[in-house]
Design an enzyme around this catalytic site. Structure first.
Site, mmCIF file in Angstrom:
data_model
loop_
_atom_site.group_PDB
_atom_site.id
_atom_site.type_symbol
_atom_site.label_atom_id
_atom_site.label_comp_id
_atom_site.label_asym_id
_atom_site.label_seq_id
_atom_site.Cartn_x
_atom_site.Cartn_y
_atom_site.Cartn_z
ATOM 1 N N ASP A 182 -10.045 -5.602 -4.030
ATOM 2 C CA ASP A 182 -9.504 -4.437 -3.322
ATOM 3 C C ASP A 182 -10.378 -3.215 -3.592
ATOM 4 O O ASP A 182 -10.401 -2.694 -4.701
ATOM 5 C CB ASP A 182 -8.066 -4.182 -3.796
ATOM 6 C CG ASP A 182 -7.331 -3.187 -2.920
ATOM 7 O OD1 ASP A 182 -7.997 -2.425 -2.203
ATOM 8 O OD2 ASP A 182 -6.086 -3.168 -2.972
ATOM 9 N N SER A 189 0.837 -1.197 0.000
ATOM 10 C CA SER A 189 0.000 0.000 0.000
ATOM 11 C C SER A 189 0.879 1.257 0.000
ATOM 12 O O SER A 189 1.678 1.443 -0.912
ATOM 13 C CB SER A 189 -0.960 -0.049 1.193
ATOM 14 O OG SER A 189 -1.995 0.884 1.067
ATOM 15 N N HIS A 241 -7.934 -5.537 0.019
ATOM 16 C CA HIS A 241 -6.695 -4.770 0.094
ATOM 17 C C HIS A 241 -5.725 -5.343 1.118
ATOM 18 O O HIS A 241 -4.515 -5.377 0.881
ATOM 19 C CB HIS A 241 -7.021 -3.325 0.456
ATOM 20 C CG HIS A 241 -5.832 -2.415 0.495
ATOM 21 N ND1 HIS A 241 -5.153 -2.030 -0.628
ATOM 22 C CD2 HIS A 241 -5.188 -1.833 1.538
ATOM 23 C CE1 HIS A 241 -4.149 -1.231 -0.303
ATOM 24 N NE2 HIS A 241 -4.141 -1.107 1.013
#
Length: 262
Positions: free
Chosen positions: A214, A94, A241
């Site tokens: 996600d 991320s 995610h």
């Protein structure tokens, strides 16, 4: 827990296992423990796994400055040096993927392989709306923010499988253990970061992993990262995610398989 020093501040990190070096960079609101613990349990069988906490997370000392990718990358490299990693594989998740891109572009001689998981080069209009909502909820209703994290962070089937009691416990855990102030500071970075120019400078073999379900950072962002890195391989996990937490087994298998092939 170990501590490196950067600009007079302690940078916390974990170090586990033996073998070739692998450094894992966490995402927004996470730390090296919460994001990577179960993945590390698997990978530390074959690798020396180092997990830093950058500013705003974990036990790292935070001086309150405006966060930048360059600053977080410098903290990561301070940890790598303190941990004795001359050359190492680097995986970023991320926000950590953006930090990893910067590290790989700035210190190519130190990076043997690069793995980017559920990452993004910059925030598009949809992602900006999401981050602005996060900022508002963190400031006004952290409990609602915890609900958003579960709803958008995990695949629907996984979240439903926990049952009412499991979901309630997860909400309680998030609400009481999250460093909301630190997360808010990292969200401000999510809104403005742009590592697009660094993608063309990456020379290490690269694996980019998207997550099919996600809803925080849709997999189109990962596909774009893979397209912009010369020779990158793309893979996709059937998760939300928070892939390292939802399916640490699949996440570890992707990383191990790529490193073994490389």
């Amino acid at each position: 827990m170990h501590f490196a020093t950067f600009e007079g501040r302690k940078i916390a990190y974990r170090k586990d296992g033996t073998g070739p070096a692998l450094l894992l960079v966490h995402g927004t609101g996470g730390d090296g423990g919460s994001n990577w613990e179960e993945v590390t349990q698997e990978l530390a069988k074959d690798y020396t796994v180092v997990r830093p906490d950058y500013a705003g997370s974990g036990a790292t000392e935070d001086d309150g400055r405006v966060l930048t990718v360059d600053y977080l990358a410098a903290q990561i490299m301070a940890v790598a040096t303190h941990a004795g990693l001359t050359q190492f594989a680097l995986a970023g998740f991320s926000l950590g993927a953006a930090v990893a891109v910067h590290v790989a572009a700035q210190w190519p001689e130190r990076i043997s392989n690069l793995i980017l998981l559920a990452g993004f080069a910059s925030a598009d209009p949809r992602l900006k709306i999401e981050m602005e909502l996060w900022r508002t909820l963190i400031a006004t209703n952290p409990r609602a923010m915890a609900q958003v994290i579960l709803l958008t962070g995990f695949s629907p089937d996984t979240l439903s499988s926990w049952g009412s009691d499991g979901v309630a416990q997860a909400l309680q855990d998030l609400d009481t253990t999250m460093d909301w102030k630190g997360m808010a500071r990292q969200v401000e970075l999510d809104l403005v970061l742009d590592v697009s120019a660094a993608l063309g400078k990456i020379s290490a073999p690269a694996l980019v992993i998207g997550a099919t379900y996600d809803h925080m950072v849709p997999p189109a962002h990962s596909r774009a990262l893979a397209a912009a890195i010369d020779g990158a391989t793309y893979a996709e996990l059937p998760t939300g995610h928070l892939a390292p937490m939802e399916r640490p087994d699949l996440t570890a298998a992707q990383i191990r398989g790529f490193l073994q092939r490389s």
